[in-house]
Design an enzyme around this catalytic site. Structure first.
Site, mmCIF file in Angstrom:
data_model
loop_
_atom_site.group_PDB
_atom_site.id
_atom_site.type_symbol
_atom_site.label_atom_id
_atom_site.label_comp_id
_atom_site.label_asym_id
_atom_site.label_seq_id
_atom_site.Cartn_x
_atom_site.Cartn_y
_atom_site.Cartn_z
ATOM 1 C CE LYS A 43 -4.280 1.588 2.004
ATOM 2 N NZ LYS A 43 -4.735 2.004 0.698
ATOM 3 N N GLY A 48 6.551 0.693 5.680
ATOM 4 C CA GLY A 48 7.403 -0.264 4.979
ATOM 5 C C GLY A 48 7.442 -0.008 3.485
ATOM 6 C CB CYS A 49 4.786 0.644 1.026
ATOM 7 S SG CYS A 49 3.991 -0.980 1.236
ATOM 8 C CB VAL A 50 7.322 5.234 2.769
ATOM 9 C CG1 VAL A 50 8.309 6.392 2.711
ATOM 10 C CG2 VAL A 50 5.894 5.732 2.576
ATOM 11 C CB ALA A 53 8.506 3.455 -2.722
#
Length: 162
Positions: A43, A48-50, A53
């Site tokens: 998401k 974690g995704c930031v 990315a």
């Protein structure tokens, strides 16, 4: 019937999705031209995704120099991807898989507790064959490290004449 998981040595399924700029993206346009680092993430805007990315962003030139294109896929909307890419200055393609169709084609499993879509990274050669698949829900930096290590190894291999 169980869902097929795409593994090392498998040919990737062809797919079309919309990118963060609202344009249709066809994976077949890269096959035969570039290596692909395809990462599925849960998401936009989650911690974690930031991290993941931004790690791909910070290493993007290394991937490009090794002949690879980085592509991120999540079920977030086009609008969310636009904001995510803009806020974190992401130079690579983000694809919106709102119905989870491509995630299912690749057989990306859910997270540990089944609450979130899983995190998975694939390194794909120019022929569309998976060279590495890496699943780790929490070790986001490992996805970048493992992908770069494989690409560097392949890049540095001495090719003997026929």
């Amino acid at each position: 019937m169980s869902q097929k998981i795409i593994r090392v040595g498998d040919e990737i399924p062809l797919f079309a999705l919309t990118d963060q700029n609202g344009k249709e993206f066809l994976i077949k346009n890269l096959i035969g031209r570039k290596k692909i680092v395809l990462f599925f993430y849960p998401k936009d805007f989650t911690p974690g995704c930031v991290r993941e990315a931004c790690s791909f962003r910070d290493q993007y030139d290394d991937f490009k120099n090794l002949g690879a294109e980085v592509i991120g896929i999540s079920s977030d909307s086009l609008k969310s991807h636009q904001k995510f890419a803009e806020k974190y200055k992401l130079p690579y393609t983000l694809l919106s898989d709102t119905k989870g169709r491509v995630r299912k084609q690749f057989g990306v499993p859910k997270s540990v507790y089944g609450l979130l879509p899983g995190r998975m990274t694939y390194v794909i050669d120019e022929k569309g064959i998976v060279q590495l698949s890496f699943k780790n829900q929490f070790g986001t930096e490992k996805h970048i490290e493992q992908s770069l290590n494989l690409l560097k190894t392949q890049h540095n291999e001495i090719k003997l004449p026929n």
